[in-house]
Scaffold this motif. Sequence first.
Motif, PDB file in Angstrom:
ATOM      1  N   GLY A   1      51.860  39.848  26.694  1.00 41.62           N
ATOM      2  CA  GLY A   1      51.185  38.563  26.862  1.00 41.62           C
ATOM      3  C   GLY A   1      50.825  37.935  25.525  1.00 41.62           C
ATOM      4  O   GLY A   1      51.053  36.741  25.298  1.00 41.62           O
TER       5      GLY A   1
ATOM      6  N   THR B   1      52.514  34.531  23.906  1.00 42.83           N
ATOM      7  CA  THR B   1      51.628  33.444  23.498  1.00 42.83           C
ATOM      8  C   THR B   1      51.869  33.074  22.039  1.00 42.83           C
ATOM      9  O   THR B   1      52.051  31.892  21.706  1.00 42.83           O
TER      10      THR B   1
ATOM     11  N   LEU C   1      54.697  30.075  25.754  1.00 45.56           N
ATOM     12  CA  LEU C   1      53.236  29.958  25.738  1.00 45.56           C
ATOM     13  C   LEU C   1      52.683  30.053  27.149  1.00 45.56           C
ATOM     14  O   LEU C   1      51.724  30.794  27.402  1.00 45.56           O
ATOM     15  N   LEU C   2      53.274  29.328  28.083  1.00 50.22           N
ATOM     16  CA  LEU C   2      52.829  29.377  29.474  1.00 50.22           C
ATOM     17  C   LEU C   2      52.964  30.784  30.035  1.00 50.22           C
ATOM     18  O   LEU C   2      52.044  31.292  30.699  1.00 50.22           O
TER      19      LEU C   2
ATOM     20  N   ILE D   1      50.220  32.981  28.595  1.00 51.91           N
ATOM     21  CA  ILE D   1      48.919  32.665  29.203  1.00 51.91           C
ATOM     22  C   ILE D   1      48.839  33.231  30.618  1.00 51.91           C
ATOM     23  O   ILE D   1      47.825  33.807  31.019  1.00 51.91           O
TER      24      ILE D   1
ATOM     25  N   ILE E   1      48.386  37.074  30.384  1.00 53.23           N
ATOM     26  CA  ILE E   1      47.027  37.426  29.961  1.00 53.23           C
ATOM     27  C   ILE E   1      46.027  37.098  31.058  1.00 53.23           C
ATOM     28  O   ILE E   1      45.130  37.894  31.358  1.00 53.23           O
ATOM     29  N   ALA E   2      46.159  35.934  31.698  1.00 51.26           N
ATOM     30  CA  ALA E   2      45.242  35.553  32.770  1.00 51.26           C
ATOM     31  C   ALA E   2      45.364  36.498  33.959  1.00 51.26           C
ATOM     32  O   ALA E   2      44.368  36.798  34.631  1.00 51.26           O
TER      33      ALA E   2
ATOM     34  N   SER F   1      49.382  41.031  36.631  1.00 51.31           N
ATOM     35  CA  SER F   1      50.346  41.105  35.529  1.00 51.31           C
ATOM     36  C   SER F   1      50.885  42.510  35.310  1.00 51.31           C
ATOM     37  O   SER F   1      51.842  42.684  34.556  1.00 51.31           O
TER      38      SER F   1
END
Length: 188
Positions: free
Chosen positions: A104, A108, A138-139, A142, A145-146, A153
């Motif tokens: 992640g 990012t 990037l998406l 994110i 990580i989210a 994840s």
Amino acid sequence: MTTTTHDTQEREIGRGWFIALGVVLILTGVGALTFPLVATLSMEILVGSAMLAGGIVTLVHAFRTKEWSGFFWELILAAIYLVGGVVFLANPFGGVVALTLMLGVFFTAEGVARMILAFRVRPERAWGWVFASGAMSLLLGILVIAGMANGSSLVFIGLLVGINMIFAGASFIAFGNASGPLAAPNNA
């Protein structure tokens, strides 16, 4: 039987092996997509085993070359590999969390760097593709990580492995079904 006929038969047999490999890879990929956590854990165990083996080899090498000026640092590297391997193998889910978090963060950082690169090369024609690729990375970073908060994840690595295997399998099947003759092995 002539050499040409024999070579042609061997190439046709080779086609079957390409197709068989492709089918096995696709089935394995579908299995990884069906059970992504199992695939993720398998990859984590593979990484842990590789780290442990690397640590053992590095430790043996360090003691075989004790007189070398890098001996102390090689011992430190061996210890890092060994500890990492043991941690990954002793606590597979902890290793999965660490690997997923690292992916992640990587996606990012890569996305941000790629978007900056796109703006730096902006007058060039394909800068938009570079930016779009960076935005997707990037998406993805994110989202990974989210998703750590609720554990969604943790199957990410297994999904990537499954998708990769399906595409690899499809490419081998396509290669095996290609209309032209397979190239003869290079015996040079």
